[in-house]
Design an enzyme around this catalytic site. Structure first.
Site, mmCIF file in Angstrom:
data_model
loop_
_atom_site.group_PDB
_atom_site.id
_atom_site.type_symbol
_atom_site.label_atom_id
_atom_site.label_comp_id
_atom_site.label_asym_id
_atom_site.label_seq_id
_atom_site.Cartn_x
_atom_site.Cartn_y
_atom_site.Cartn_z
ATOM 1 N N ASN A 66 6.828 -0.228 -6.495
ATOM 2 C CA ASN A 66 5.402 -0.241 -6.185
ATOM 3 C C ASN A 66 5.124 0.932 -5.236
ATOM 4 O OD1 ASN A 66 2.789 -0.724 -5.459
ATOM 5 N ND2 ASN A 66 3.178 -2.665 -4.390
ATOM 6 N N LYS A 107 2.336 2.057 -4.260
ATOM 7 C CA LYS A 107 1.136 1.885 -3.415
ATOM 8 C C LYS A 107 0.304 3.180 -3.418
ATOM 9 C CE LYS A 107 3.674 -1.562 -0.840
ATOM 10 N NZ LYS A 107 3.914 -2.267 0.402
ATOM 11 N N HIS A 115 -1.284 -8.849 -4.705
ATOM 12 C CA HIS A 115 -0.506 -8.281 -3.587
ATOM 13 C C HIS A 115 -1.255 -8.529 -2.276
ATOM 14 C CE1 HIS A 115 1.682 -5.551 -1.029
ATOM 15 N NE2 HIS A 115 2.598 -5.434 -1.989
ATOM 16 N N GLU A 152 6.628 -12.227 -1.745
ATOM 17 C CA GLU A 152 6.627 -11.167 -0.741
ATOM 18 C C GLU A 152 6.050 -11.719 0.557
ATOM 19 O OE1 GLU A 152 6.651 -7.006 -2.741
ATOM 20 O OE2 GLU A 152 4.590 -7.590 -2.354
#
Ligand code: 13P
Length: 252
Positions: free
Chosen positions: A10, A12, A100, A170
């Site tokens: 990821n 981001k 997320h 997460e």
């Protein structure tokens, strides 16, 4: 039985057109090394890079995903700033990260997350669904309660199965902090998640990932958690060297 282990990058809000080099280096490494074949590598770069990266890297070894999707249930239309499932698929995405904690902070509430998940599934994008408790919830012993609520409020029982859904646990207190939960803590979380998904969704073998400060060092410890099928990796996925090392150490 050998199960597939996922290594999902990821990126981001990082990367530019030159970052394709990092993916190429990962690709070259796997072409030259017969490291365990039961692995799946997925890169989720910013969406402006998705199309050119997925066009350049055409291989079964590496797949692509997007970090967001519009909740508008249309292919095209007058919706400024939105990227539909159709547009993202055409750009090379086969996966989408939804829920997320960094997105939940900005603009994803339970309803939005559910809408996005259903639109993604309808368009045959696989979901990387992120869940996680914050530090105060953890301290109050509420982690499992929070995770179950995040799951129940977003996943539709009729649509979900073990093939179209990846759940990434997460813990927010672990993302970007260098703090990783103990294996005991993670064992307890994953055992409960598995049980819950069986009870509520009739999913027998869910794909469960861990994410939060994963590095080449701690992956050697994390790999001992039998219910984990891989990792969602932020910072350490940006450079091919650290990303490859994580994969190498996992299979060591
Ligand atoms: P870090 O690996 O940088 O902690 O990020 C984890 C994450 O948020 C992946 O989605």
């Amino acid at each position: 039985m050998n199960k597939t282990i996922y290594f999902i990058a990821n990126w981001k809000m990082n990367g530019n057109h030159n970052s394709i080099r990092e993916i190429e280096k990962v690709f070259d490494f796997f072409k030259k090394n017969t490291i365990n074949k039961f692995k799946k590598i997925i890169f989720c770069p910013p969406s402006n890079l998705l199309s050119s990266f997925s066009t350049k890297i055409k291989s079964k070894l590496i797949d692509f995903g997007t970090q967001d999707i519009s909740k508008i249930n249309l292919n095209y239309g007058p919706h400024t700033g939105q990227l539909s499932a159709k547009i993202l698929k055409d750009s090379g995405a086969n996966y989408v990260i939804i829920g997320h904690s960094e997105k939940r902070l900005i603009d994803e509430d339970f309803k939005t997350i559910k809408e996005k998940i259903n639109i993604a599934l309808k368009n045959k994008l696989k979901i990387i669904f992120c869940i996680g408790e914050n530090l105060s919830q953890k301290k109050m012993g509420l982690a499992l309660k929070v995770l179950k609520k995040q799951i129940l409020s977003s996943l539709d029982t009729k649509r979900i199965n073990a093939k179209n859904l990846i759940i990434a646990y997460e813990p927010i207190w672990s993302i970007g902090t260098g703090i990783v939960p103990s294996n005991n803590y993670l064992d307890k979380i994953f055992i409960n998640l598995k049980k819950f998904l069986k009870e509520k969704y009739n999913v027998n073998s869910p794909i469960l990932l861990y994410g939060g400060s994963v590095t080449a060092d701690n992956v050697s410890i994390l790999r001992n958690i039998s219910l984990i099928s891989g990792f969602l990796i932020g910072g350490a996925s940006l450079k091919s060297k650290s990303f490859i090392k994580i994969i190498k150490n996992y299979f060591k």
